[in-house]
Design an enzyme around this catalytic site. Structure first.
Site, PDB file in Angstrom:
ATOM      1  N   LYS A 290     -26.407 -12.126 -50.701  1.00  0.00           N
ATOM      2  CA  LYS A 290     -25.189 -11.980 -50.581  1.00  0.00           C
ATOM      3  C   LYS A 290     -24.706 -13.637 -50.625  1.00  0.00           C
ATOM      4  O   LYS A 290     -25.119 -14.693 -50.850  1.00  0.00           O
ATOM      5  CB  LYS A 290     -24.807 -11.145 -49.734  1.00  0.00           C
ATOM      6  CG  LYS A 290     -25.242  -9.928 -49.564  1.00  0.00           C
ATOM      7  CD  LYS A 290     -24.664  -8.638 -48.920  1.00  0.00           C
ATOM      8  CE  LYS A 290     -25.162  -7.479 -49.019  1.00  0.00           C
ATOM      9  NZ  LYS A 290     -24.655  -6.387 -48.015  1.00  0.00           N
TER      10      LYS A 290
ATOM     11  N   GLU B  73     -27.380   3.446 -52.619  1.00  0.00           N
ATOM     12  CA  GLU B  73     -26.897   2.660 -51.546  1.00  0.00           C
ATOM     13  C   GLU B  73     -25.861   3.324 -50.880  1.00  0.00           C
ATOM     14  O   GLU B  73     -24.454   3.106 -51.273  1.00  0.00           O
ATOM     15  CB  GLU B  73     -26.419   1.338 -51.776  1.00  0.00           C
ATOM     16  CG  GLU B  73     -27.509   0.372 -52.412  1.00  0.00           C
ATOM     17  CD  GLU B  73     -27.542  -1.136 -52.187  1.00  0.00           C
ATOM     18  OE1 GLU B  73     -28.207  -1.497 -51.386  1.00  0.00           O
ATOM     19  OE2 GLU B  73     -26.370  -1.519 -52.614  1.00  0.00           O
TER      20      GLU B  73
ATOM     21  N   SER C 252     -29.237  -0.843 -44.799  1.00  0.00           N
ATOM     22  CA  SER C 252     -29.909  -1.091 -43.555  1.00  0.00           C
ATOM     23  C   SER C 252     -31.676  -0.994 -43.494  1.00  0.00           C
ATOM     24  O   SER C 252     -32.158  -0.496 -42.597  1.00  0.00           O
ATOM     25  CB  SER C 252     -29.419  -0.408 -42.403  1.00  0.00           C
ATOM     26  OG  SER C 252     -27.873  -0.732 -42.192  1.00  0.00           O
TER      27      SER C 252
ATOM     28  N   HIS D  20     -22.570  -3.151 -57.017  1.00  0.00           N
ATOM     29  CA  HIS D  20     -22.667  -3.402 -55.634  1.00  0.00           C
ATOM     30  C   HIS D  20     -21.368  -2.732 -55.160  1.00  0.00           C
ATOM     31  O   HIS D  20     -20.244  -3.351 -55.566  1.00  0.00           O
ATOM     32  CB  HIS D  20     -23.293  -4.854 -55.263  1.00  0.00           C
ATOM     33  CG  HIS D  20     -23.631  -4.678 -53.562  1.00  0.00           C
ATOM     34  ND1 HIS D  20     -22.917  -4.623 -52.670  1.00  0.00           N
ATOM     35  CD2 HIS D  20     -24.657  -4.574 -53.180  1.00  0.00           C
ATOM     36  CE1 HIS D  20     -23.331  -4.397 -51.529  1.00  0.00           C
ATOM     37  NE2 HIS D  20     -24.861  -4.462 -51.838  1.00  0.00           N
TER      38      HIS D  20
ATOM     39  N   GLY E 293     -25.214  -2.468 -44.270  1.00  0.00           N
ATOM     40  CA  GLY E 293     -24.900  -3.568 -43.056  1.00  0.00           C
ATOM     41  C   GLY E 293     -24.354  -3.105 -41.867  1.00  0.00           C
ATOM     42  O   GLY E 293     -23.867  -3.812 -40.954  1.00  0.00           O
TER      43      GLY E 293
ATOM     44  N   ASN F 131     -30.858  -8.946 -51.715  1.00  0.00           N
ATOM     45  CA  ASN F 131     -29.549  -9.632 -51.986  1.00  0.00           C
ATOM     46  C   ASN F 131     -29.281 -10.416 -50.777  1.00  0.00           C
ATOM     47  O   ASN F 131     -28.729  -9.945 -49.904  1.00  0.00           O
ATOM     48  CB  ASN F 131     -28.682  -8.284 -52.138  1.00  0.00           C
ATOM     49  CG  ASN F 131     -27.310  -8.695 -52.381  1.00  0.00           C
ATOM     50  OD1 ASN F 131     -27.058  -9.687 -52.610  1.00  0.00           O
ATOM     51  ND2 ASN F 131     -26.342  -7.616 -52.453  1.00  0.00           N
TER      52      ASN F 131
ATOM     53  N   GLU G  32     -19.830  -3.788 -52.564  1.00  0.00           N
ATOM     54  CA  GLU G  32     -19.061  -5.013 -52.141  1.00  0.00           C
ATOM     55  C   GLU G  32     -18.385  -5.444 -53.295  1.00  0.00           C
ATOM     56  O   GLU G  32     -17.000  -5.821 -53.124  1.00  0.00           O
ATOM     57  CB  GLU G  32     -19.974  -6.090 -51.519  1.00  0.00           C
ATOM     58  CG  GLU G  32     -20.191  -5.679 -50.142  1.00  0.00           C
ATOM     59  CD  GLU G  32     -21.545  -6.278 -49.496  1.00  0.00           C
ATOM     60  OE1 GLU G  32     -22.091  -7.193 -50.010  1.00  0.00           O
ATOM     61  OE2 GLU G  32     -21.908  -5.628 -48.677  1.00  0.00           O
TER      62      GLU G  32
HETATM   63  C1  PEP Z   1     -27.064  -4.191 -49.674  1.00  0.00           C
HETATM   64  O1  PEP Z   1     -25.996  -4.779 -49.434  1.00  0.00           O
HETATM   65  O2  PEP Z   1     -27.469  -3.829 -50.635  1.00  0.00           O
HETATM   66  C2  PEP Z   1     -27.768  -3.757 -48.327  1.00  0.00           C
HETATM   67  C3  PEP Z   1     -28.639  -2.790 -48.642  1.00  0.00           C
HETATM   68  O3  PEP Z   1     -27.599  -4.527 -47.252  1.00  0.00           O
HETATM   69  P1  PEP Z   1     -28.213  -4.172 -45.836  1.00  0.00           P
HETATM   70  O4  PEP Z   1     -29.706  -4.218 -45.990  1.00  0.00           O
HETATM   71  O5  PEP Z   1     -27.680  -5.245 -45.050  1.00  0.00           O
HETATM   72  O6  PEP Z   1     -27.676  -2.860 -45.256  1.00  0.00           O
END
Ligand code: PEP
Length: 252
Positions: A12, A167, A213, A95, A173, A10, A97
């Site tokens: 973003k 998640e 992450s 998601h 992040g 992703n 976000e």
């Molecule tokens: C995400 O936004 O789906 C995500 C897992 O981000 P990150 O890997 O940066 O934590």
């Protein structure tokens, strides 16, 4: 059932057009011959340029979000029909976000799921708890609510087009990853929710990704867990050098 591992990137709201094209080119080269399933989700405005690079490769084009409605008077929105028209095969929905920055609720996310299915798009449905939920011990309950609402009205046949991404919001992040054991525990409970809502067969078949992450250093241990079928990757998907090793672990 042996489920094919799935690694999705992703991107973003990152990169410019030249960077997006260069990353896509690099990944096409690096992932050649690997046997898992791979998807990248660039920003909307670069979808077409990225598609031109990956269309003959083993990488699927994904979108990061989608409108809940059909084409029409919806300023700023992008429809499922438009996404399909430019080569998108799958869409990330719900998601965190989108949930927390753009105030998307489970009802809207469920509407988007149905709109995607109606237009034959695959879906990565994201769920996950806040750290405040985890602290008070309601992680699995929160995930169950998000699954039940997100999948309301989805038939067992349609479920074949859906993957779930667990998640934990506190891990996205932040550099803080759930331990493989913590993630496995929630993945197993997600699978049992699917068994109760649909059937043991559907639960066995569904792909459940971990996101939060994930990187080259922790991917192997996470992917070794029996109910972790892949990863939804944010930060580490922005460079070929950091995304490729995760794709390689998934291909083992
Ligand atoms: C995400 O936004 O789906 C995500 C897992 O981000 P990150 O890997 O940066 O934590």
């Amino acid at each position: 059932m042996a489920r094919t591992k799935y690694v999705a990137g992703n991107w973003k709201m990152n990169m410019d057009k030249a960077g997006a094209v260069a990353l896509a080119k690099g990944l096409v080269e690096n992932l050649k011959g690997l046997t898992a399933k791979y998807m990248i989700a660039p920003p909307f405005v670069y979808l077409d340029a990225v598609y031109q690079e990956i269309k003959d490769s083993n990488i699927i084009l994904g979108a990061q979000d989608m409108a809940a409605t059909e084409n029409g008077a919806h300023t700023g929105a992008v429809s499922a029909v438009m996404l399909k028209d430019i080569g998108v095969k799958t869409v990330i929905l719900g998601h965190s976000e989108r949930r927390y920055e753009f105030y998307e609720n489970d009802t809207l996310i469920n509407k988007k799921v149905h709109e995607a299915l109606k237009n034959d798009l695959d879906v990565v449905l994201c769920i996950g708890e806040l750290s405040s939920h985890r602290i008070v011990g309601v992680t699995e309950r929160i995930c169950e609510i998000q699954i039940r609402s997100g999948l309301e009205g989805v038939t067992e046949e349609q479920l074949a087009k859906i993957s779930i991404a667990y998640e934990p919001v506190w891990a996205i992040g932040t550099g803080k990853t759930a331990t493989p054991e913590e993630a496995q525990e929630v993945h197993a409970s997600v699978r049992s929710v699917i068994a109760r809502l649909y059937s043991p067969k559907a639960a066995d078949a569904i792909t459940i990704l971990y996101g939060g992450s994930m990187n080259a250093g922790n991917a192997e241990a996470l992917l070794a867990q029996p109910d972790i079928d892949g990863g939804l990757i944010g930060g580490a998907s922005l460079k070929a050098d950091t995304f490729t090793p995760i794709c390689q672990f998934a291909s083992k």
